[in-house]
Design a protein around this motif. Structure first.
Motif, PDB file in Angstrom:
ATOM      1  N   LEU A  53       0.854  -1.188   0.000  1.00  0.00           N
ATOM      2  CA  LEU A  53       0.000   0.000   0.000  1.00  0.00           C
ATOM      3  C   LEU A  53       0.887   1.234   0.000  1.00  0.00           C
ATOM      4  CD1 LEU A  53      -2.918   1.132   0.199  1.00  0.00           C
ATOM      5  CD2 LEU A  53      -2.624   1.141   2.680  1.00  0.00           C
ATOM      6  N   THR A  54       0.695   2.120  -0.986  1.00  0.00           N
ATOM      7  CA  THR A  54       1.503   3.327  -1.100  1.00  0.00           C
ATOM      8  C   THR A  54       0.670   4.417  -1.743  1.00  0.00           C
ATOM      9  OG1 THR A  54       3.671   4.168  -1.804  1.00  0.00           O
ATOM     10  CG2 THR A  54       2.512   2.681  -3.326  1.00  0.00           C
ATOM     11  N   ALA A  55       1.334   5.488  -2.196  1.00  0.00           N
ATOM     12  CA  ALA A  55       0.635   6.591  -2.849  1.00  0.00           C
ATOM     13  C   ALA A  55       1.500   7.130  -3.976  1.00  0.00           C
ATOM     14  CB  ALA A  55       0.313   7.695  -1.852  1.00  0.00           C
ATOM     15  N   GLU A  56       0.866   7.706  -4.964  1.00  0.00           N
ATOM     16  CA  GLU A  56       1.591   8.306  -6.074  1.00  0.00           C
ATOM     17  C   GLU A  56       2.318   9.570  -5.614  1.00  0.00           C
ATOM     18  OE1 GLU A  56       1.852   7.084  -9.565  1.00  0.00           O
ATOM     19  OE2 GLU A  56       1.557   5.505  -8.063  1.00  0.00           O
ATOM     20  N   GLY A  57       3.476   9.817  -6.228  1.00  0.00           N
ATOM     21  CA  GLY A  57       4.260  10.983  -5.853  1.00  0.00           C
ATOM     22  C   GLY A  57       5.039  10.731  -4.587  1.00  0.00           C
ATOM     23  N   ASN A  58       5.661  11.782  -4.055  1.00  0.00           N
ATOM     24  CA  ASN A  58       6.453  11.613  -2.832  1.00  0.00           C
ATOM     25  C   ASN A  58       6.227  12.734  -1.823  1.00  0.00           C
ATOM     26  OD1 ASN A  58       7.732  13.733  -4.050  1.00  0.00           O
ATOM     27  ND2 ASN A  58       9.690  12.689  -4.364  1.00  0.00           N
ATOM     28  N   LYS A  59       5.156  13.495  -2.016  1.00  0.00           N
ATOM     29  CA  LYS A  59       4.867  14.581  -1.082  1.00  0.00           C
ATOM     30  C   LYS A  59       3.937  14.133   0.034  1.00  0.00           C
ATOM     31  CE  LYS A  59       3.411  19.427  -0.882  1.00  0.00           C
ATOM     32  NZ  LYS A  59       2.973  20.616  -1.661  1.00  0.00           N
ATOM     33  N   ALA A  60       2.944  13.334  -0.316  1.00  0.00           N
ATOM     34  CA  ALA A  60       1.964  12.894   0.680  1.00  0.00           C
ATOM     35  C   ALA A  60       1.618  11.432   0.464  1.00  0.00           C
ATOM     36  CB  ALA A  60       0.704  13.743   0.606  1.00  0.00           C
ATOM     37  N   PHE A  61       1.480  10.712   1.568  1.00  0.00           N
ATOM     38  CA  PHE A  61       0.892   9.374   1.520  1.00  0.00           C
ATOM     39  C   PHE A  61      -0.617   9.490   1.627  1.00  0.00           C
ATOM     40  CE2 PHE A  61      -0.865   5.808   3.980  1.00  0.00           C
ATOM     41  CZ  PHE A  61      -0.621   4.768   3.088  1.00  0.00           C
ATOM     42  N   CYS A  62      -1.070  10.203   2.650  1.00  0.00           N
ATOM     43  CA  CYS A  62      -2.507  10.438   2.813  1.00  0.00           C
ATOM     44  C   CYS A  62      -2.725  11.559   3.804  1.00  0.00           C
ATOM     45  CB  CYS A  62      -3.208   9.166   3.285  1.00  0.00           C
ATOM     46  SG  CYS A  62      -4.984   9.373   3.539  1.00  0.00           S
ATOM     47  N   SER A  63      -3.484  12.561   3.379  1.00  0.00           N
ATOM     48  CA  SER A  63      -3.738  13.730   4.221  1.00  0.00           C
ATOM     49  C   SER A  63      -4.973  13.570   5.100  1.00  0.00           C
ATOM     50  CB  SER A  63      -3.879  14.978   3.350  1.00  0.00           C
ATOM     51  OG  SER A  63      -4.946  14.827   2.425  1.00  0.00           O
ATOM     52  N   GLY A  64      -5.484  12.338   5.228  1.00  0.00           N
ATOM     53  CA  GLY A  64      -6.627  12.091   6.088  1.00  0.00           C
ATOM     54  C   GLY A  64      -7.942  12.232   5.347  1.00  0.00           C
ATOM     55  N   ALA A  65      -8.995  12.452   6.092  1.00  0.00           N
ATOM     56  CA  ALA A  65     -10.336  12.535   5.503  1.00  0.00           C
ATOM     57  C   ALA A  65     -10.459  13.754   4.605  1.00  0.00           C
ATOM     58  CB  ALA A  65     -11.385  12.598   6.604  1.00  0.00           C
ATOM     59  N   ASP A  66     -11.200  13.585   3.530  1.00  0.00           N
ATOM     60  CA  ASP A  66     -11.527  14.710   2.648  1.00  0.00           C
ATOM     61  C   ASP A  66     -12.630  15.508   3.338  1.00  0.00           C
ATOM     62  OD1 ASP A  66     -12.457  16.419   0.662  1.00  0.00           O
ATOM     63  OD2 ASP A  66     -12.013  15.007  -0.941  1.00  0.00           O
ATOM     64  N   LEU A  67     -12.253  16.575   4.011  1.00  0.00           N
ATOM     65  CA  LEU A  67     -13.210  17.328   4.821  1.00  0.00           C
ATOM     66  C   LEU A  67     -14.285  17.998   3.971  1.00  0.00           C
ATOM     67  CD1 LEU A  67     -10.901  18.937   7.525  1.00  0.00           C
ATOM     68  CD2 LEU A  67     -12.320  16.886   7.697  1.00  0.00           C
ATOM     69  N   LYS A  68     -13.953  18.361   2.739  1.00  0.00           N
ATOM     70  CA  LYS A  68     -14.962  18.964   1.865  1.00  0.00           C
ATOM     71  C   LYS A  68     -16.100  17.981   1.628  1.00  0.00           C
ATOM     72  CE  LYS A  68     -11.903  22.139  -0.589  1.00  0.00           C
ATOM     73  NZ  LYS A  68     -11.344  22.525  -1.904  1.00  0.00           N
ATOM     74  N   GLU A  69     -15.754  16.708   1.411  1.00  0.00           N
ATOM     75  CA  GLU A  69     -16.793  15.707   1.209  1.00  0.00           C
ATOM     76  C   GLU A  69     -17.522  15.427   2.510  1.00  0.00           C
ATOM     77  OE1 GLU A  69     -16.823  11.461  -0.872  1.00  0.00           O
ATOM     78  OE2 GLU A  69     -16.194  11.375   1.226  1.00  0.00           O
ATOM     79  N   SER A  70     -16.777  15.337   3.612  1.00  0.00           N
ATOM     80  CA  SER A  70     -17.387  14.998   4.903  1.00  0.00           C
ATOM     81  C   SER A  70     -18.433  16.019   5.304  1.00  0.00           C
ATOM     82  CB  SER A  70     -16.301  14.912   5.981  1.00  0.00           C
ATOM     83  OG  SER A  70     -15.362  13.910   5.662  1.00  0.00           O
ATOM     84  N   VAL A  71     -18.113  17.289   5.071  1.00  0.00           N
ATOM     85  CA  VAL A  71     -19.040  18.345   5.464  1.00  0.00           C
ATOM     86  C   VAL A  71     -20.308  18.319   4.621  1.00  0.00           C
ATOM     87  CG1 VAL A  71     -19.364  20.851   5.533  1.00  0.00           C
ATOM     88  CG2 VAL A  71     -17.244  19.840   6.390  1.00  0.00           C
ATOM     89  N   GLY A  72     -20.157  17.989   3.331  1.00  0.00           N
ATOM     90  CA  GLY A  72     -21.311  18.047   2.441  1.00  0.00           C
ATOM     91  C   GLY A  72     -21.945  16.718   2.117  1.00  0.00           C
ATOM     92  N   ALA A  73     -21.520  15.655   2.820  1.00  0.00           N
ATOM     93  CA  ALA A  73     -21.989  14.323   2.450  1.00  0.00           C
ATOM     94  C   ALA A  73     -23.410  14.031   2.900  1.00  0.00           C
ATOM     95  CB  ALA A  73     -21.052  13.262   3.043  1.00  0.00           C
ATOM     96  N   GLY A  74     -23.901  14.762   3.886  1.00  0.00           N
ATOM     97  CA  GLY A  74     -25.236  14.483   4.399  1.00  0.00           C
ATOM     98  C   GLY A  74     -25.283  13.272   5.292  1.00  0.00           C
ATOM     99  N   LYS A  75     -24.095  12.735   5.668  1.00  0.00           N
ATOM    100  CA  LYS A  75     -24.037  11.581   6.554  1.00  0.00           C
ATOM    101  C   LYS A  75     -23.347  11.990   7.844  1.00  0.00           C
ATOM    102  CE  LYS A  75     -23.843   7.973   2.992  1.00  0.00           C
ATOM    103  NZ  LYS A  75     -23.102   6.794   2.503  1.00  0.00           N
ATOM    104  N   SER A  76     -23.723  11.341   8.930  1.00  0.00           N
ATOM    105  CA  SER A  76     -23.078  11.619  10.202  1.00  0.00           C
ATOM    106  C   SER A  76     -21.659  11.050  10.189  1.00  0.00           C
ATOM    107  CB  SER A  76     -23.869  10.998  11.346  1.00  0.00           C
ATOM    108  OG  SER A  76     -23.775   9.582  11.296  1.00  0.00           O
ATOM    109  N   ALA A  77     -20.825  11.578  11.103  1.00  0.00           N
ATOM    110  CA  ALA A  77     -19.462  11.074  11.208  1.00  0.00           C
ATOM    111  C   ALA A  77     -19.460   9.583  11.529  1.00  0.00           C
ATOM    112  CB  ALA A  77     -18.701  11.850  12.282  1.00  0.00           C
ATOM    113  N   GLY A  78     -20.352   9.172  12.415  1.00  0.00           N
ATOM    114  CA  GLY A  78     -20.425   7.757  12.764  1.00  0.00           C
ATOM    115  C   GLY A  78     -20.799   6.886  11.588  1.00  0.00           C
TER     116      GLY A  78
END
Length: 259
Positions: A53-78
């Motif tokens: 398991l890896t990521a493309e490029g060499n700057k970031a592996f994973c910056s965590g949750a996509d907060l833009k999607e989380s805020v607008g997803a209409g689903k609870s965090a749980g």
């Protein structure tokens, strides 16, 4: 087939590479689902001996949750955790094959959870990890609240989680958070060496070892002794055990087939 990851299955090795570089591989619903599907595809393919398991490029592996999607997803965090994040973490922990994390860039928030769910983590020395949840008023999730205390103990895990401070790859090795940190130029060589080992190792023994170790978190000594006996009986009937025994007696290198 996949839109958010690169997937390669060659010579017994599955490579899964996160591929949303424009957002530092932030985790949205589609990416989480695709990684989960890829891990499950590797699990059911008998030719697969190891997953990377890896990521493309060499700057970031994973910056965590996509907060833009989380805020607008209409689903609870749980609900998001139960339907997207948790299935992926369980897939990584339950696949009876070794999963290597090639940590080639920063990992924060749920990105650290992905790292900790892998079996072996080899990082570039210049990367860092951060339990960034606290900086947006949240607690660690996607398995971090499970993995951290077991790896680091209560005091150090609480400190890292409650401050969200950056942990360098070198410090992460020193405190037992990851396995190895190497210069960036040596990362691929180090990962390839580990891949080569697992690709030629007794896969069923290693997969069983992984699942039994998982169970040790929840079992007492008597239960673990029985679990060892049950699984050792199963492994003693595998082709790899027969090959390993014969190779030992014949004083030669075993030729394991993962069967």
């Amino acid at each position: 087939m996949y839109q958010n990851i690169l997937f390669d299955n060659t010579n017994g090795v599955v490579r899964i590479s996160l591929n949303r570089p424009e957002v530092h591989h932030a985790l949205n619903a589609e990416l989480l689902l695709e990684i989960t599907e890829a891990v499950k595809a590797a699990e059911v393919d008998p030719a697969v001996r190891v997953v990377v398991l890896t990521a493309e490029g060499n700057k970031a592996f994973c910056s965590g949750a996509d907060l833009k999607e989380s805020v607008g997803a209409g689903k609870s965090a749980g609900e998001l955790l139960r339907t997207r994040y948790n299935p992926l973490i369980l897939a990584l922990r339950n696949i009876p094959k070794p999963v290597i994390c090639r940590l080639n860039g920063l990992a924060v928030g749920a990105g650290v959870s992905l790292v900790l769910a892998c079996d072996v983590v080899i990082a570039s020395e210049d990367v860092y990890l951060s339990q960034l949840f606290v900086q947006i008023g949240l607690m660690p999730d996607a398995g971090s609240a499970f993995f951290l205390p077991r790896l680091l103990g209560p005091a150090r895990s609480f400190e890292l989680a409650s401050t969200g401070r950056k942990v360098s790859a070198k410090e992460a090795v020193q405190i037992g958070l990851i396995n190895r940190a190497v210069p960036e130029a040596e990362l691929d060589t180090a990962v390839d060496d580990m891949i080569r080992y697992y690709r030629n190792a007794p896969t069923k023994a290693i997969g069983t070892m992984k699942l039994v170790f998982n169970q040790s978190y929840h079992s007492n000594l008597e239960e673990m002794l029985e679990l060892e006996a049950v699984n050792q009986e199963i492994l003693s009937k595998t082709a790899d055990f027969a090959e390993g025994t014969m190779a030992f007696l014949q004083k030669r290198k075993p030729d394991y087939q993962g069967k």
